[in-house]
Design a protein around this motif. Structure first.
Motif, PDB file in Angstrom:
ATOM      1  N   LEU A 117     -97.231  24.614 -39.107  1.00 44.36           N
ATOM      2  CA  LEU A 117     -96.296  23.558 -38.725  1.00 44.36           C
ATOM      3  C   LEU A 117     -96.991  22.197 -38.702  1.00 44.36           C
ATOM      4  O   LEU A 117     -96.428  21.194 -39.164  1.00 44.36           O
ATOM      5  N   CYS A 118     -98.206  22.177 -38.186  1.00 48.02           N
ATOM      6  CA  CYS A 118     -98.969  20.915 -38.183  1.00 48.02           C
ATOM      7  C   CYS A 118     -99.226  20.435 -39.607  1.00 48.02           C
ATOM      8  O   CYS A 118     -99.117  19.237 -39.911  1.00 48.02           O
ATOM      9  N   ILE A 119     -99.548  21.393 -40.498  1.00 47.06           N
ATOM     10  CA  ILE A 119     -99.788  21.034 -41.905  1.00 47.06           C
ATOM     11  C   ILE A 119     -98.518  20.474 -42.527  1.00 47.06           C
ATOM     12  O   ILE A 119     -98.547  19.490 -43.279  1.00 47.06           O
ATOM     13  N   LEU A 120     -97.367  21.098 -42.219  1.00 46.68           N
ATOM     14  CA  LEU A 120     -96.100  20.637 -42.779  1.00 46.68           C
ATOM     15  C   LEU A 120     -95.757  19.231 -42.288  1.00 46.68           C
ATOM     16  O   LEU A 120     -95.246  18.405 -43.049  1.00 46.68           O
ATOM     17  N   ILE A 121     -96.008  18.969 -41.011  1.00 51.06           N
ATOM     18  CA  ILE A 121     -95.730  17.634 -40.477  1.00 51.06           C
ATOM     19  C   ILE A 121     -96.604  16.591 -41.171  1.00 51.06           C
ATOM     20  O   ILE A 121     -96.146  15.511 -41.556  1.00 51.06           O
ATOM     21  N   LEU A 122     -97.884  16.929 -41.355  1.00 48.98           N
ATOM     22  CA  LEU A 122     -98.781  16.019 -42.067  1.00 48.98           C
ATOM     23  C   LEU A 122     -98.320  15.827 -43.509  1.00 48.98           C
ATOM     24  O   LEU A 122     -98.316  14.706 -44.038  1.00 48.98           O
ATOM     25  N   LEU A 123     -97.891  16.931 -44.140  1.00 41.02           N
ATOM     26  CA  LEU A 123     -97.405  16.850 -45.511  1.00 41.02           C
ATOM     27  C   LEU A 123     -96.139  16.009 -45.594  1.00 41.02           C
ATOM     28  O   LEU A 123     -95.944  15.245 -46.553  1.00 41.02           O
ATOM     29  N   LEU A 124     -95.282  16.109 -44.576  1.00 40.18           N
ATOM     30  CA  LEU A 124     -94.065  15.306 -44.551  1.00 40.18           C
ATOM     31  C   LEU A 124     -94.392  13.819 -44.489  1.00 40.18           C
ATOM     32  O   LEU A 124     -93.785  13.009 -45.195  1.00 40.18           O
ATOM     33  N   ALA A 125     -95.371  13.477 -43.669  1.00 41.90           N
ATOM     34  CA  ALA A 125     -95.757  12.067 -43.554  1.00 41.90           C
ATOM     35  C   ALA A 125     -96.309  11.543 -44.877  1.00 41.90           C
ATOM     36  O   ALA A 125     -95.942  10.456 -45.338  1.00 41.90           O
ATOM     37  N   VAL A 126     -97.173  12.336 -45.506  1.00 47.02           N
ATOM     38  CA  VAL A 126     -97.748  11.918 -46.797  1.00 47.02           C
ATOM     39  C   VAL A 126     -96.646  11.808 -47.851  1.00 47.02           C
ATOM     40  O   VAL A 126     -96.607  10.860 -48.645  1.00 47.02           O
ATOM     41  N   SER A 127     -95.730  12.806 -47.859  1.00 50.95           N
ATOM     42  CA  SER A 127     -94.639  12.780 -48.833  1.00 50.95           C
ATOM     43  C   SER A 127     -93.756  11.561 -48.627  1.00 50.95           C
ATOM     44  O   SER A 127     -93.288  10.945 -49.589  1.00 50.95           O
ATOM     45  N   PHE A 128     -93.521  11.195 -47.375  1.00 54.36           N
ATOM     46  CA  PHE A 128     -92.684  10.041 -47.080  1.00 54.36           C
ATOM     47  C   PHE A 128     -93.334   8.759 -47.609  1.00 54.36           C
ATOM     48  O   PHE A 128     -92.663   7.909 -48.199  1.00 54.36           O
ATOM     49  N   ILE A 129     -94.635   8.645 -47.404  1.00 55.73           N
ATOM     50  CA  ILE A 129     -95.348   7.445 -47.885  1.00 55.73           C
ATOM     51  C   ILE A 129     -95.291   7.371 -49.406  1.00 55.73           C
ATOM     52  O   ILE A 129     -95.020   6.315 -49.999  1.00 55.73           O
ATOM     53  N   ILE A 130     -95.537   8.520 -50.073  1.00 58.08           N
ATOM     54  CA  ILE A 130     -95.509   8.536 -51.539  1.00 58.08           C
ATOM     55  C   ILE A 130     -94.106   8.239 -52.047  1.00 58.08           C
ATOM     56  O   ILE A 130     -93.910   7.479 -53.004  1.00 58.08           O
ATOM     57  N   ALA A 131     -93.087   8.831 -51.391  1.00 46.96           N
ATOM     58  CA  ALA A 131     -91.705   8.614 -51.824  1.00 46.96           C
ATOM     59  C   ALA A 131     -91.308   7.148 -51.672  1.00 46.96           C
ATOM     60  O   ALA A 131     -90.602   6.593 -52.521  1.00 46.96           O
ATOM     61  N   ARG A 132     -91.785   6.503 -50.594  1.00 47.04           N
ATOM     62  CA  ARG A 132     -91.476   5.090 -50.402  1.00 47.04           C
ATOM     63  C   ARG A 132     -92.059   4.239 -51.526  1.00 47.04           C
ATOM     64  O   ARG A 132     -91.422   3.292 -52.003  1.00 47.04           O
ATOM     65  N   SER A 133     -93.281   4.564 -51.936  1.00 46.34           N
ATOM     66  CA  SER A 133     -93.905   3.789 -53.017  1.00 46.34           C
ATOM     67  C   SER A 133     -93.149   3.963 -54.331  1.00 46.34           C
ATOM     68  O   SER A 133     -93.111   3.049 -55.158  1.00 46.34           O
ATOM     69  N   ILE A 134     -92.516   5.153 -54.501  1.00 49.76           N
ATOM     70  CA  ILE A 134     -91.765   5.395 -55.729  1.00 49.76           C
ATOM     71  C   ILE A 134     -90.409   4.705 -55.673  1.00 49.76           C
ATOM     72  O   ILE A 134     -89.914   4.173 -56.676  1.00 49.76           O
ATOM     73  N   THR A 135     -89.802   4.673 -54.501  1.00 46.05           N
ATOM     74  CA  THR A 135     -88.424   4.185 -54.389  1.00 46.05           C
ATOM     75  C   THR A 135     -88.304   2.670 -54.321  1.00 46.05           C
ATOM     76  O   THR A 135     -87.190   2.149 -54.418  1.00 46.05           O
ATOM     77  N   ARG A 136     -89.404   1.952 -54.125  1.00 51.18           N
ATOM     78  CA  ARG A 136     -89.299   0.484 -54.102  1.00 51.18           C
ATOM     79  C   ARG A 136     -88.734  -0.063 -55.419  1.00 51.18           C
ATOM     80  O   ARG A 136     -87.788  -0.850 -55.408  1.00 51.18           O
TER      81      ARG A 136
END
Length: 648
Positions: free
Chosen positions: A321-340
């Motif tokens: 679960l901790c890994i998934l939360i960390l992965l979610l944060a990283v995915s969110f940052i990467i997705a934001r850079s793509i969606t700009r």
């Protein structure tokens, strides 16, 4: 709202990544849990078999030690001269020195101890004050009638008895090892049965022994006899009152019955008994005591066995679960850079949707797919501007053409008689016609009119082709037909004149198939000339339907010097003639089948007699039923004439 949409897409990408990762981690955890569980079960089975076998071996050693006491006593009294006091001292010492032994006796056959003593059976057993003497020769006990004594006398070999309650003797539930002894003949051989030496073992001692042997991982042990009777059990009311098989039948537990069979048939084993025994879901390890056929069972609760595994799995889930939360944060940052840049594209798309094609995407400076998408979008807006200009001009032109086609269709319809009944004041004949063009305008035509001499002229034609050219040719043909009919009185001459007029300067090589008929309304004489058209259908008043002649004569409008051969017949009152174009017989359905001339004849035959309007409407209904929703491929035209004759 646009920004909210971009943020939603960012969250969606991050959630999808997390969901995919969650599925993979879930599969990994599930697979590892199942495999680790199998390993735990395998190791537990190995350990449980060893523990159950070890416990059974220790009990068996105790039983063997007790049995040796009885064997030594039998040897002592058989080979040595022992007086009464000596035997009593021996029995007392045996009981005192062997606390695991509950009691012991040497019981003789009548007069076998001494000729002056009929019965002799001294017995010592454990008590709180040390060894206690019990006389088994009392009338209340009568050892000679006891089952253990009679069994030993009958078998004449050492044997463990089934557990029993020794009322009047030991007064407890016990099992006894019996060793018969005999007279010794002068030649050293065995003589007659002389008595039995015994060693008693308390069932309570067995229960205490199992408690002292209990391992940390099993919940409890129990022992069953050769016939499945509980000697020790987790429920006191079962001891010596229930067998494992009667309990299984009473409670309807097949797993318990199977476990009982395995315990008494196999030297050792490991079975899943589920919840068949007290203590919840559990495994059962069992081992057989070879010395007397008893079976020992050790119950291992699954809750306790799998507790470490569950704890490990719980910790792994927390880590995952901790890994998934960390992965979610990283995915969110990467997705934001793509969606700009996608945000800029979304805003540009909204402007284009609102009609503003002057968008600027120069801020997106990327060399990847998003950069190429921005370049393509910019090019698209430029192309859209050009296309909209061209489309506006093309739309205006199409609307103008559609308006002209509508006017042409109206003009074409006005050239054909369309009011029915056409001659309401005439009752000697009836006529009805219909034309359904495949496009806005068509190339089919029909015409009917009365000549000055009282004859009815009617005709039908099919111009090669469809659309505007065919409609123009049709209009010319209609005009020329009326002009030719005014000058010539027979159909073949009308077709001849019509052919000459149409073939002049016919550079486009257009032509028309044509039938022209004249009906004398006084006599019913019908004269027809066919210029390459489908043969008409003659419908007699008696219901007989047939084709009139065959497609004959040259088509109209190609060659100047041609001849048209007439065909004559006489119509009786009630007879009808149906003229039609090939759009009727060559109509297709969705399966590619033709309506055909044969189907047309059958439809008309099945519906006679009828009026001309009913005749035409019936054919149209049959066509609609046959073609369904298939697209109309050609103009469909029909004209029907019925001769009624002169009224009296």
């Amino acid at each position: 709202m646009e920004r909210l949409g971009i943020r939603s897409f960012t969250i969606e990408v991050a959630v999808l990544v997390m969901l995919g990762s969650s599925i993979l981690l879930g599969l990994l955890f599930g697979f590892s849990y199942v495999k680790l569980r199998d390993i735990v079960v395998t190791e537990t089975e190995y350990e449980a078999r060893n523990l159950a076998g070890s416990a059974a071996l220790k009990i068996e050693q105790e039983l063997r030690a007790v049995s040796e006491i009885a064997e030594n006593l039998a040897i002592c009294v058989q080979d040595l001269k022992v007086d009464e006091q000596g035997l009593l001292r021996v029995l007392k010492e045996v009981v005192r020195k062997n606390p695991e032994l509950y009691g012991s006796t040497v019981s003789y056959e009548p007069y076998a101890f001494r000729p002056d003593v009929e019965q002799f059976a001294p017995y010592y057993c454990q008590s709180s004050n040390g060894p206690k003497f019990v006389d088994l020769t009392s009338s209340q006990y009568s050892y000679l009638q006891q089952d253990w004594y009679l069994k030993s006398k009958t078998l004449q070999r050492p044997k463990w008895t089934h557990p029993y309650f020794d009322e009047g003797g030991g007064d407890i539930i016990m099992t006894t090892f019996l060793v018969p002894f005999f007279h010794v003949n002068e030649d050293g051989t065995r003589g007659a049965f002389r008595g039995v030496a015994t060693a008693d073992l308390s069932i309570d001692w067995l229960k205490e022994k199992l408690s002292s042997l209990a391992a940390g991982r099993w919940a409890y042990c129990f022992v069953i006899s050769q016939d499945g009777m509980f000697l020790t059990a987790p429920v006191d009311d079962w001891i010596m009152k229930e067998s494992i098989f009667t309990l299984a039948e009473k409670e309807g537990k097949a797993a318990l019955r199977h476990a009982g069979d395995q315990m008494l048939k196999s030297r050792s084993g490991f079975v899943d008994v589920g919840t068949a025994l007290p203590g919840g879901d559990a495994f059962l390890a069992h081992a057989l005591l070879s010395i007397n056929g008893w079976a020992l069972g050790a119950v291992f609760p699954k809750e306790e066995l799998f507790a470490p595994l569950r704890k490990l799995h719980h910790n792994a889930l927390i880590l995952g679960l901790c890994i998934l939360i960390l992965l979610l944060a990283v995915s969110f940052i990467i997705a934001r850079s793509i969606t700009r840049p996608l945000q800029s594209l979304t805003e540009a798309t909204t402007k284009v949707a609102e009609g503003d094609l002057d968008v600027d995407l120069s801020s997106i400076r990327r060399s990847d797919e998003l950069g190429r998408l921005a370049q393509s979008f910019s090019k698209m807006t430029v192309d859209l501007k050009s296309y909209i200009k061209e489309l506006t001009a093309a739309t205006a032109a199409r609307e103008r053409i559609e308006g002209e086609l509508g006017a042409a269709a109206q003009i074409q319809r006005s050239m054909l008689p369309a009011t029915f009944p056409a001659f309401p004041d005439r009752d000697d004949f009836d006529v009805y016609a219909v034309m359904i063009p495949a496009k806005e305008v068509g190339g089919d035509l029909y015409q009917f009119f009365l000549l000055e001499d009282g004859r009815l002229c009617f005709a039908i034609g099919d111009v090669a082709g469809k659309g505007v050219p065919a409609a123009l040719y049709m209009a010319v043909t209609t005009y020329l037909l009326k002009a030719a009919a005014d000058q010539d009185g027979v159909p073949e001459q009308i077709l001849l004149r019509l052919n000459r007029q149409l073939s002049l300067d016919n550079d486009s090589a257009m032509f028309v198939t044509f039938i022209c008929c004249m009906l004398d309304l006084q006599t019913g004489e019908l004269r027809c000339a066919n210029g390459g058209h489908n043969p008409p259908l003659l419908v007699r008043r008696n219901g007989e339907v047939s084709f009139l002649g065959h497609p004959g004569g040259p088509v109209v409008g190609i060659f100047e010097d041609v001849e048209f051969v007439p065909e004559t017949l006489t119509l009786q009152p009630g007879d009808s003639l149906l003229l039609y174009t090939d759009g009727v017989t060559e109509a297709f359905n969705n399966s590619g089948e033709l309506f055909s001339s044969k189907r047309l004849q059958e439809e008309v035959s099945q519906s006679t007699p009828r009026t001309v309007s009913q005749l035409v409407s019936g054919v149209l209904a049959a066509l609609r039923s046959f073609t369904g929703d298939a697209e109309q491929s050609d103009d469909m035209t029909m004209i029907a004439v019925q001769f009624k004759g002169q009224s009296d």
